[in-house]
Scaffold this active site. Structure first.
Site, PDB file in Angstrom:
ATOM      1  CB  VAL A 249      -0.943   0.009   1.215  1.00 20.16           C
ATOM      2  CG1 VAL A 249      -1.796   1.272   1.227  1.00 20.16           C
ATOM      3  CG2 VAL A 249      -1.834  -1.237   1.211  1.00 20.16           C
TER       4      VAL A 249
ATOM      5  CG  ASP B  46       4.601  -2.735  17.436  1.00 17.33           C
ATOM      6  OD1 ASP B  46       4.619  -1.778  18.239  1.00 17.33           O
ATOM      7  OD2 ASP B  46       5.559  -3.009  16.689  1.00 17.33           O
TER       8      ASP B  46
ATOM      9  CG  ASN C 126       4.009  -0.816  13.632  1.00 16.67           C
ATOM     10  OD1 ASN C 126       5.055  -0.753  12.995  1.00 16.67           O
ATOM     11  ND2 ASN C 126       3.937  -1.336  14.844  1.00 16.67           N
TER      12      ASN C 126
ATOM     13  CG  ASP D 242       5.040  -4.040  11.619  1.00 14.37           C
ATOM     14  OD1 ASP D 242       5.217  -4.782  10.642  1.00 14.37           O
ATOM     15  OD2 ASP D 242       5.775  -3.078  11.873  1.00 14.37           O
TER      16      ASP D 242
ATOM     17  CD  GLU E  61       6.668  -8.042  14.664  1.00 10.57           C
ATOM     18  OE1 GLU E  61       7.685  -7.786  15.316  1.00 10.57           O
ATOM     19  OE2 GLU E  61       6.573  -7.844  13.456  1.00 10.57           O
TER      20      GLU E  61
END
Length: 364
Positions: free
Chosen positions: A124, A233, A238, A251, A253
């Protein structure tokens, strides 16, 4: 801060990765080629990102990003990087909420093709508030924006958390439940303790982090509240923005099931981390941006849930960030980029603010 070298992020050969990626892509989309493969300078240390385009008459996506688990030889920031978990999270959020999550295309669990598991997703276009130098410093697009533009970005960013927490069914996110006993907050903190023990295995421990864990017990919420899907996060660094509106949320994770305030505390504190550093280096920063009271009030207005026990949750965020910072510092020591000081707590960049939180004086 202005002269410190950026920590090493990879031990891989980009040209070799590009060749292997092209070979792998042909197995998923016959006749396709990966072209324009680049490694962005902002690559993190918990994983690596490759940007490329697909050359094919009818590509499912043309502009792609690939998220690759960190090289195990690179003194990884986290003990495990679960690509399947992150891929499933992004699919779930994309299907069950209106958050702008990039479309995920392929998951490769076999480490053979690129040396580690990876997945491919939509790329993006837009702009991201920088971490180095942080967006609170002069000289970047967010700092240069008007107060009204930053307020729009802030409102939209808090809205991401509100919508995520309200829209994604918890039952469909059970694969994110952390192991252990007790409620989801207790399990979350237990997992952080285990992570800290992994970080300090064979190296000097941090008395400050251990004091922070003890202080958490003193502040433990009487009622942590029900769990929601936490981004993990949750910070503006992010998010890809189109102008001042979110265009992509990245992000995932650290996603997990936890109370709403775990995400809120992280979002509030990670901004304060940058703001405190900026003030310490002689700049004013952005003192009125993402203030704790504004974030809490806006979240309450959007969800009907008034954030609770935020002293606990901002301390928890600062503690979690300290464990990551300690691992990053020991990683620099491993690669000869730093030495261990007499006081290991000073390896934590925000040791002063964390100590103030432990003492209960930070928010005075």
């Amino acid at each position: 801060m202005t002269t410190a070298p950026r920590p090493r992020t990879s031990t891989r050969d980009p040209e070799d990765i590009a060749r292997r990626l092209t070979a792998w892509l042909g197995t998923r989309l016959p006749g396709a080629k990966a072209v324009g493969v680049t490694v962005p300078e902002s690559n993190g240390m918990s994983s690596e990102t490759l940007l490329f385009d697909i050359e094919h008459p009818e590509p499912p996506l043309r502009a792609c990003a690939l998220r690759l688990a960190a090289d195990p030889a690179a003194y990884t920031v986290f003990p495990v990087y679960d690509m399947v978990r992150q891929y499933r999270t992004m699919r779930l959020v994309g299907e069950r909420s209106d958050l702008p999550v990039p479309k995920v295309l392929w998951l490769e669990e076999d480490p053979g093709p690129l040396g580690a598991p990876f997945f491919v997703m939509e790329r993006v276009e837009g702009r991201v508030p920088p971490d180095v130098m942080p967006y609170t410093y002069e000289g970047n697009w967010l700092h240069a924006a008007s107060d009204e533009e930053r307020e729009r970005l802030e409102a939209a960013s808090v809205g991401l958390l509100a919508r995520l927490h309200d829209q994604v069914p918890v039952k469909e996110a059970e694969f994110l439940a952390l192991p252990g006993e007790g409620d989801t907050l207790r399990r979350h903190v237990t997992a952080q303790r285990a992570y800290y023990e992994w970080v300090v295995d064979g190296v000097a421990r941090s008395p400050l982090i251990e004091d922070a864990f003890a202080r958490l017990e003193d502040l433990w919420p009487a009622d942590p509240g029900p769990p929601v899907l936490n981004w993990g996060d949750a910070r503006i660094g992010n998010v890809v923005y189109d102008g001042f509106a979110p265009a992509a949320v990245l992000d995932w994770e650290m996603a997990a099931l936890a109370p709403r305030e775990v995400d809120l505390g992280w979002s509030v504190y990670l901004h304060r981390f940058f703001q405190d550093l900026t003030v310490a280096f002689g700049q004013r920063g952005l003192p009125d941006f993402l203030r704790r009271d504004r974030v809490e009030a806006r979240y309450a207005e959007l969800t009907g849930h008034t954030p609770r026990d935020m002293d606990f949750h901002t301390l928890y965020a600062a503690l979690r960030h300290a464990v990551v910072m300690l691992r990053v510092a020991y990683r620099q020591v491993h690669f000869g980029e730093a030495v261990v000081p007499a006081d290991p707590d000073t390896l934590i960049l925000h040791h002063g603010s964390l100590r103030a939180m432990v003492q209960g004086s930070y928010w005075d």
